[in-house]
Design a protein around this motif. Structure first.
Motif, short mmCIF file in Angstrom:
data_model
loop_
_atom_site.label_atom_id
_atom_site.label_comp_id
_atom_site.label_asym_id
_atom_site.label_seq_id
_atom_site.Cartn_x
_atom_site.Cartn_y
_atom_site.Cartn_z
N GLY A 126 0.83 -1.19 0.00
CA GLY A 126 0.00 0.00 0.00
C GLY A 126 0.87 1.24 0.00
O GLY A 126 1.85 1.34 -0.75
N SER A 130 -2.58 5.12 1.66
CA SER A 130 -3.73 4.21 1.81
C SER A 130 -4.62 4.69 2.94
O SER A 130 -5.76 4.27 3.07
CB SER A 130 -3.25 2.79 2.14
N LYS A 144 -5.14 3.60 -3.65
CA LYS A 144 -4.43 3.03 -2.48
C LYS A 144 -5.39 2.83 -1.31
O LYS A 144 -5.23 1.89 -0.53
CB LYS A 144 -3.25 3.94 -2.09
#
Ligand SMILES: NC(=O)c1ccc[n+]([C@@H]2O[C@H](COP(=O)([O-])OP(=O)(O)OC[C@H]3O[C@@H](n4cnc5c(N)ncnc54)[C@H](OP(=O)(O)O)[C@@H]3O)[C@@H](O)[C@H]2O)c1
Length: 234
Positions: A126, A130, A144
């Motif tokens: 990620g 994220s 993300k």
């Protein structure tokens, strides 16, 4: 019999460093990317993950090459990052980013899971993005965040399968993607990289070591792992 690591985007940066680590651990390593991996011993499957057809074909080839009956670590690392904002994010560009960063992940999971035995893992690379946003990376931030949902849903859907999942979220890491996003400005890259407790960029190998550790640690199932040297929050 060796185990298998299937890594998307092992042709450069974090993916290549992860391929190197898995090779050292004695795994058979398969790279799915448009370019070949620079790491010796890696099996390359040339594929463009921006299309469903490309992702599906790559999954089938990877399943054929994987060591049968042994665990697989599937590492979703490939990613497309564009510069855009909420004011002008083009739908076609957004769909292109989602195709590589989200849809291809879904295709690879669906096609490879039937070949994944207990002890396997699905690891998502990620980002700090994220869980938070910065300006100028609109489609990337959306994708993300979506990957974080994919990881959490993967954990819940695989309860009882003894296949674990986690998301590794790198901070600013010394790779082509970061350099490109900053317009090739190496000075700016190192300035940004100094915005953490250690005053330097994360190295791809530091992220790779967290990825291989996560594969060997089913206890982190459903977990987000921050790997950013203690990023300064602003
Ligand atoms: N560098 C950072 O500061 C940073 C920070 C947070 C998160 N991350 C995440 O770390 C991961 C790895 O990025 P990196 O920094 O190592 O960047 P990188 O060196 O630019 O690697 C990106 C990889 O993605 C692959 N890729 C991109 N589009 C593809 C496509 N259409 N089909 C197949 N493969 C494709 C590339 O392979 P080909 O070009 O050969 O196809 C390349 O191997 C990404 O998920 C990124 O979001 C990076």
């Amino acid at each position: 019999m060796s185990k298998t690591a299937i890594i998307t985007g092992a042709s450069s940066g974090i993916g290549a460093a992860t391929a190197h680590r898995f090779i050292e651990l004695g795994h058979k390593v398969i790279n799915i990317a448009r370019r070949a991996s620079p790491v010796e011993g890696v099996i390359n499957i040339s594929a463009d993950l921006s299309t469903e057809e490309g992702a599906k074909r790559a999954a089938l080839e990877a399943a054929e090459s994987a060591v049968k009956g042994e665990s697989i670590s599937l590492v979703h690392n490939a990613s497309l990052m564009l510069k855009d904002t909420v004011r002008e994010c083009d739908t076609a560009d957004l769909m292109r980013v989602l195709a590589v960063n989200v849809a291809a992940v879904n295709t690879l999971n669906r096609e490879l899971l039937p070949h994944m035995v207990a002890g396997s893992s699905i690891l998502y690379v990620g980002s700090t993005l994220s869980e938070k946003a910065v300006a100028g990376a609109h489609s990337y931030v959306i994708s993300k965040h979506a990957q974080l949902g994919q990881m959490r849903a993967t954990c819940q859907d695989l309860i009882g399968a003894e296949i674990h999942t986690a998301m590794i979220c790198p901070g600013f890491t010394d790779t082509e993607m970061l350099k490109q996003h900053l317009g090739g400005d190496t000075e700016l890259m190192h300035e940004i990289g100094s915005q953490n407790s250690f005053g330097r960029l994360v190295t791809p190998d530091e992220i790779a070591s967290v990825i291989t550790w996560a594969h060997q640690s089913p206890v982190v199932n459903g977990t987000v792992i921050h790997a950013n040297l203690g990023q300064m929050e602003r």
